[in-house]
Design an enzyme around this catalytic site. Structure first.
Site, PDB file in Angstrom:
ATOM      1  N   ASP A  62      -3.145   5.220  -0.325  1.00  0.00           N
ATOM      2  CA  ASP A  62      -3.600   6.539  -0.783  1.00  0.00           C
ATOM      3  C   ASP A  62      -4.522   6.346  -1.987  1.00  0.00           C
ATOM      4  OD1 ASP A  62      -3.805   9.327  -1.343  1.00  0.00           O
ATOM      5  OD2 ASP A  62      -1.822   9.674  -0.511  1.00  0.00           O
ATOM      6  N   HIS A 112      -7.769   5.471  -1.125  1.00  0.00           N
ATOM      7  CA  HIS A 112      -8.502   6.738  -1.055  1.00  0.00           C
ATOM      8  C   HIS A 112      -9.355   6.989  -2.284  1.00  0.00           C
ATOM      9  CE1 HIS A 112      -5.693   8.603   2.231  1.00  0.00           C
ATOM     10  NE2 HIS A 112      -6.123   7.403   2.529  1.00  0.00           N
TER      11      HIS A 112
END
Ligand SMILES: *[C@@H]1O[C@H](CO)[C@@H](O)[C@H](O)[C@H]1NC(C)=O
Ligand SMILES: *[C@@H]1O[C@H](CO)[C@@H](O)[C@H](O)[C@H]1NC(C)=O
Ligand SMILES: *[C@@H]1O[C@H](CO)[C@@H](O)[C@H](O)[C@H]1NC(C)=O
Ligand SMILES: *[C@@H]1O[C@H](CO)[C@@H](O)[C@H](O)[C@H]1NC(C)=O
Ligand SMILES: *[C@@H]1O[C@H](CO)[C@@H](O)[C@H](O)[C@H]1NC(C)=O
Length: 396
Positions: A214, A237
């Site tokens: 993430d 991310h």
């Protein structure tokens, strides 16, 4: 001669720090408190006892009481809390060995907010060493390592692996320095943020390598005066401001991210706010960013909605203003290299893109920028951003 002696002395201190040798007069070794470190025995109680001794120690002068966790051992720890305030002005935890979470924790020891190891109300905590913090990928805790009310925290050197969710959480702490960490989680692991910051100010995160499933770093509400530098992010991310929550008040400001690289990440520099919130995300700079096959290098999403929520039309929004992206170069995996998606209510104000050169990973492909309700300026930007004024003044 004196200079030489002083230099030699400084050299010794510097090299001893590199070698992890402790010079505190007040040291506590977890093994002396009964920790076994065979990777099987539950060492939680020994750690908590050792922590109590450390935290209760009154050191003379500038001496910093130090807890040592010796190398070449693996300590199995159930969820544990390390509480302050401590007697000494500062305490040092030196991790040379490995700390490992159980695959499944003792159920009764797990209470919200489900952090595995948490430090609370400890000022001037130094946590460092060459050790490894292994969350074992078990889905029990939301944070592997949580710091709450830890002003002047210094965290460095450690390797964090296999956290089930967020690796490191910083909450309600001021003046925090985090450096030289390596954070590793599988690309496909969901919600494994590297470092989460919330309700904290004067936070500096630098010289670290973060690869997760993430966000590499996520700045949540209440984060201000945050500097981030020399982070190699990927997979993951990217570096995110937000998401700033649903319907709630959110405030993030004075964020400066520089000299970072994104390699194979889903996003690069991102600001995401949920519809229906209030508050602001402002004065945010991303500078000198290298991209390698980054899917969405630059993205402002003021209407972020991930499907799990009811994101019907809202009449409010978190204000996004004074955001600068400068010195981005490299390649993009998607055709949409820049996305400024702001809502109709407030739009995004004073957005600046300068010296951007993003090309596709596929040489024959063109990339483009998309734009909704964003206002501001742009200069020397490839691809061009149609909704920003271009150029309004000479950019340096
Ligand atoms: C931030 O602080 C507020 C107010 O004290 C609290 O309600 C909120 O839960 C905190 N958020 C986080 C993520 O720590
Ligand atoms: C914007 O943020 C930077 C830190 O990133 C800070 O130095 C500067 O003072 C802030 N500007 C304003 C107007 O607050
Ligand atoms: C840009 O960032 C890279 C690290 O990604 C660094 O090596 C380089 O020195 C930086 N350039 C400038 C001009 O600061
Ligand atoms: C990007 O990551 C890939 C895969 O890990 C690696 O082979 C490559 O060298 C990296 N590129 C850069 C520029 O760091
Ligand atoms: C952008 O980068 C590409 C690839 O490195 C290069 O060929 C091109 O000349 C650059 N364009 C500008 C305007 O700097």
């Amino acid at each position: 001669m004196q200079d030489i002696l002083i230099s030699f002395f400084i050299f010794c201190i510097a090299s001893s720090q590199l070698l992890g040798i402790v010079y505190s007069k007040t040291t506590f070794d977890v093994v002396k408190f009964g920790a076994v470190g065979d990777g099987q025995t539950d060492d939680s109680e020994a750690f908590v006892k050792a922590w109590k001794a450390l935290c209760g120690a009154a050191a003379a002068g500038d001496d910093v009481p130090t807890l040592t966790i010796p190398g070449r051992k693996t300590f199995l720890l159930q969820p544990s809390e390390f509480e302050g305030p401590c007697k000494s002005k500062s305490v040092h935890v030196q991790v040379s060995g490995n700390l490992m979470a159980p695959k499944t924790p003792d159920a009764w020891k797990v209470c919200p907010p489900y952090s595995w190891l948490s430090f609370r109300n400890v000022d001037n905590l130094i946590l460092d060493g060459s050790g490894k913090i292994d969350g074992q990928g078990s889905a029990w805790w939301s944070k592997a390592l949580q710091f709450h009310r830890c002003d002047h925290l210094r965290l460095s050197g450690l390797t964090h692996i296999n956290s089930p969710r967020s690796h490191i959480g910083i909450g309600t702490s001021n003046d925090v320095d985090i450096s030289h960490l390596t954070i590793i989680a599988p690309d496909e692991s969901p919600n494994t943020d590297g470092i989460n910051v919330a309700n904290s100010t004067y936070v500096y995160i630098h010289d670290s390598k973060i690869g997760t499933g993430d966000d590499c770093i996520a700045l949540g509400t209440g984060s201000s005066n945050v500097r981030i530098a020399k982070i190699a992010c990927g997979p993951g991310h990217g570096i995110s401001v937000g998401s700033l929550e649903d319907g709630a008040y959110a405030a993030v400001e004075n964020v400066y991210v520089r000299d970072c690289s994104f390699n194979g990440t889903q996003n690069g520099a991102r600001i995401k706010t949920w519809p229906g919130g209030s508050g602001y995300a402002r004065n945010i700079t991303f500078e000198n960013i290298t991209l390698t096959a980054t899917k969405n290098p630059i993205i402002i999403d003021q209407q972020y909605c991930n499907g799990a929520h009811d994101c019907a039309k809202q009449s409010k929004a978190v204000l996004v203003s004074n955001v600068r992206f400068t010195g981005f170069r490299g390649t993009c995996g998607n055709e949409e290299a820049i996305k400024l998606d702001c809502n109709r209510i407030s739009g995004c104000q004073n957005i600046e893109l300068v010296k951007i050169n993003i090309t596709s990973t596929v040489p024959s492909k063109k990339v483009y920028a998309s734009c909704n309700n964003a206002k501001g300026n742009s200069g020397s930007t490839v691809p061009t951003v149609s909704c920003l004024k271009y150029p309004t003044r000479p950019f340096i």
